[in-house]
Scaffold this motif. Structure first.
Motif, PDB file in Angstrom:
ATOM      1  N   PRO A  70       0.819  -1.280  -0.051  1.00 35.58           N
ATOM      2  CA  PRO A  70      -0.015  -0.002  -0.116  1.00 35.58           C
ATOM      3  C   PRO A  70       0.762   1.278   0.007  1.00 35.58           C
ATOM      4  N   MET A  71       2.082   1.200   0.660  1.00 37.75           N
ATOM      5  CA  MET A  71       2.446   2.620   0.697  1.00 37.75           C
ATOM      6  C   MET A  71       3.430   2.967  -0.609  1.00 37.75           C
ATOM      7  N   HIS A  72       3.534   1.490  -1.301  1.00 36.40           N
ATOM      8  CA  HIS A  72       4.199   1.843  -2.680  1.00 36.40           C
ATOM      9  C   HIS A  72       3.234   2.643  -3.601  1.00 36.40           C
ATOM     10  N   GLN A  73       2.131   1.813  -3.407  1.00 35.90           N
ATOM     11  CA  GLN A  73       1.089   2.399  -4.425  1.00 35.90           C
ATOM     12  C   GLN A  73       0.595   3.846  -4.453  1.00 35.90           C
ATOM     13  N   THR A  74       0.999   4.373  -3.080  1.00 31.71           N
ATOM     14  CA  THR A  74       0.657   5.921  -2.828  1.00 31.71           C
ATOM     15  C   THR A  74       1.632   6.947  -3.733  1.00 31.71           C
ATOM     16  N   GLY A  75       2.996   6.447  -4.010  1.00 35.02           N
ATOM     17  CA  GLY A  75       3.950   7.105  -4.640  1.00 35.02           C
ATOM     18  C   GLY A  75       4.408   8.124  -3.828  1.00 35.02           C
ATOM     19  N   ALA A  76       4.059   8.350  -2.340  1.00 29.90           N
ATOM     20  CA  ALA A  76       4.515   9.059  -1.519  1.00 29.90           C
ATOM     21  C   ALA A  76       5.826   8.675  -0.608  1.00 29.90           C
ATOM     22  N   PHE A  77       6.461   7.229  -1.121  1.00 31.94           N
ATOM     23  CA  PHE A  77       7.606   6.804  -0.700  1.00 31.94           C
ATOM     24  C   PHE A  77       8.716   6.554  -1.569  1.00 31.94           C
ATOM     25  N   GLN A  78       9.784   6.311  -1.087  1.00 27.92           N
ATOM     26  CA  GLN A  78      10.941   6.032  -1.769  1.00 27.92           C
ATOM     27  C   GLN A  78      11.061   4.565  -1.391  1.00 27.92           C
ATOM     28  N   PHE A  79      11.907   3.731  -2.465  1.00 25.77           N
ATOM     29  CA  PHE A  79      12.234   2.321  -2.159  1.00 25.77           C
ATOM     30  C   PHE A  79      13.520   2.242  -2.628  1.00 25.77           C
ATOM     31  N   GLU A  80      14.558   1.812  -1.879  1.00 26.83           N
ATOM     32  CA  GLU A  80      15.744   1.344  -2.356  1.00 26.83           C
ATOM     33  C   GLU A  80      15.851  -0.057  -2.302  1.00 26.83           C
ATOM     34  N   ILE A  81      16.055  -0.936  -3.312  1.00 26.85           N
ATOM     35  CA  ILE A  81      16.118  -2.249  -3.429  1.00 26.85           C
ATOM     36  C   ILE A  81      17.478  -2.705  -3.771  1.00 26.85           C
ATOM     37  N   LEU A  82      17.942  -3.323  -2.848  1.00 27.45           N
ATOM     38  CA  LEU A  82      19.570  -3.910  -3.092  1.00 27.45           C
ATOM     39  C   LEU A  82      19.725  -5.413  -3.121  1.00 27.45           C
ATOM     40  N   PRO A  83      19.896  -6.064  -4.401  1.00 29.31           N
ATOM     41  CA  PRO A  83      20.268  -7.386  -4.173  1.00 29.31           C
ATOM     42  C   PRO A  83      21.357  -7.959  -3.363  1.00 29.31           C
ATOM     43  N   LEU A  84      21.354  -8.880  -2.763  1.00 28.46           N
ATOM     44  CA  LEU A  84      22.532  -9.613  -1.741  1.00 28.46           C
ATOM     45  C   LEU A  84      22.751 -10.661  -2.260  1.00 28.46           C
ATOM     46  N   LYS A  85      24.128 -11.056  -2.076  1.00 27.86           N
ATOM     47  CA  LYS A  85      24.651 -12.310  -2.385  1.00 27.86           C
ATOM     48  C   LYS A  85      25.479 -12.702  -1.122  1.00 27.86           C
ATOM     49  N   PRO A  86      25.835 -13.903  -1.024  1.00 25.03           N
ATOM     50  CA  PRO A  86      26.927 -14.525   0.259  1.00 25.03           C
ATOM     51  C   PRO A  86      28.134 -13.457   0.024  1.00 25.03           C
ATOM     52  N   TYR A  87      28.450 -13.425   1.227  1.00 22.90           N
ATOM     53  CA  TYR A  87      29.859 -12.658   1.448  1.00 22.90           C
ATOM     54  C   TYR A  87      30.879 -13.881   1.552  1.00 22.90           C
ATOM     55  N   THR A  88      31.965 -13.776   0.391  1.00 23.15           N
ATOM     56  CA  THR A  88      32.679 -14.656   0.216  1.00 23.15           C
ATOM     57  C   THR A  88      34.184 -14.156   0.600  1.00 23.15           C
ATOM     58  N   GLY A  89      34.562 -13.101   1.026  1.00 25.38           N
ATOM     59  CA  GLY A  89      35.777 -12.635   1.391  1.00 25.38           C
ATOM     60  C   GLY A  89      36.536 -13.290   2.391  1.00 25.38           C
ATOM     61  N   ILE A  90      35.666 -13.848   3.271  1.00 25.72           N
ATOM     62  CA  ILE A  90      36.468 -14.732   4.363  1.00 25.72           C
ATOM     63  C   ILE A  90      37.069 -15.753   3.957  1.00 25.72           C
ATOM     64  N   GLU A  91      36.776 -16.338   2.593  1.00 26.43           N
ATOM     65  CA  GLU A  91      37.244 -17.616   1.950  1.00 26.43           C
ATOM     66  C   GLU A  91      38.873 -17.447   1.773  1.00 26.43           C
ATOM     67  N   SER A  92      39.231 -15.963   1.449  1.00 33.69           N
ATOM     68  CA  SER A  92      40.633 -15.701   1.364  1.00 33.69           C
ATOM     69  C   SER A  92      41.673 -16.083   2.599  1.00 33.69           C
ATOM     70  N   LEU A  93      40.898 -16.035   3.780  1.00 27.00           N
ATOM     71  CA  LEU A  93      41.705 -16.242   4.757  1.00 27.00           C
ATOM     72  C   LEU A  93      41.942 -17.895   5.154  1.00 27.00           C
ATOM     73  N   PHE A  94      41.152 -18.662   4.308  1.00 26.24           N
ATOM     74  CA  PHE A  94      41.609 -19.958   4.416  1.00 26.24           C
ATOM     75  C   PHE A  94      42.160 -20.462   3.286  1.00 26.24           C
ATOM     76  N   ALA A  95      42.480 -19.493   2.279  1.00 21.00           N
ATOM     77  CA  ALA A  95      43.036 -20.346   1.022  1.00 21.00           C
ATOM     78  C   ALA A  95      44.475 -20.637   1.293  1.00 21.00           C
ATOM     79  N   SER A  96      44.828 -21.806   0.479  1.00 21.93           N
ATOM     80  CA  SER A  96      46.207 -22.286   0.814  1.00 21.93           C
ATOM     81  C   SER A  96      47.092 -21.179   0.009  1.00 21.93           C
ATOM     82  N   SER A  97      48.119 -20.906   0.848  1.00 25.51           N
ATOM     83  CA  SER A  97      49.476 -19.903   0.086  1.00 25.51           C
ATOM     84  C   SER A  97      50.441 -20.890  -0.347  1.00 25.51           C
ATOM     85  N   VAL A  98      50.255 -21.875  -0.816  1.00 26.10           N
ATOM     86  CA  VAL A  98      51.424 -23.096  -1.228  1.00 26.10           C
ATOM     87  C   VAL A  98      51.577 -22.488  -2.803  1.00 26.10           C
TER      88      VAL A  98
END
Length: 98
Positions: A70-98
């Motif tokens: 209903p609040m979207h239908q009034t046009g009186a609100f702004q909606f920011e939509i951000l697609p999310l994905k799993p954070y994979t940055g931690i993977e580098s901490l476990f990467a083999s440095s061989v």
């Protein structure tokens, strides 16, 4: 796929526009929550809006869901939509440095 949605009234939106929408918005939010489409809901701490975590198969499907709010239908609100994905940055901490 998960999405973060930030919803805020447009600047200058009178409270008289917002108040009648609260109950219908809550009912629609509960419908989506019970269906597993909304995962969690929060107020922004300063009460300037709300934040939702949604589950939808695509951005297009997400936009279709939000268009039913209903609040979207009034046009009186702004909606920011951000697609999310799993954070994979931690993977580098476990990467083999061989």
């Amino acid at each position: 796929m998960q999405f973060l949605m930030i919803a805020r009234p447009l600047e200058g939106t009178p409270i008289e526009t917002i108040l009648p929408l609260i109950k219908p918005e809550a009912a629609k939010s509960w419908e989506y929550y019970a269906a597993g489409q909304i995962r969690s809901m929060y107020y922004i701490a300063d009460m300037s809006g709300a934040v939702f975590i949604w589950e939808a198969p695509s951005l297009e499907a997400m936009n279709e869901l939000i268009a039913q709010m209903p609040m979207h239908q009034t046009g009186a609100f702004q909606f920011e939509i951000l697609p999310l994905k799993p954070y994979t940055g931690i993977e580098s901490l476990f990467a083999s440095s061989v």
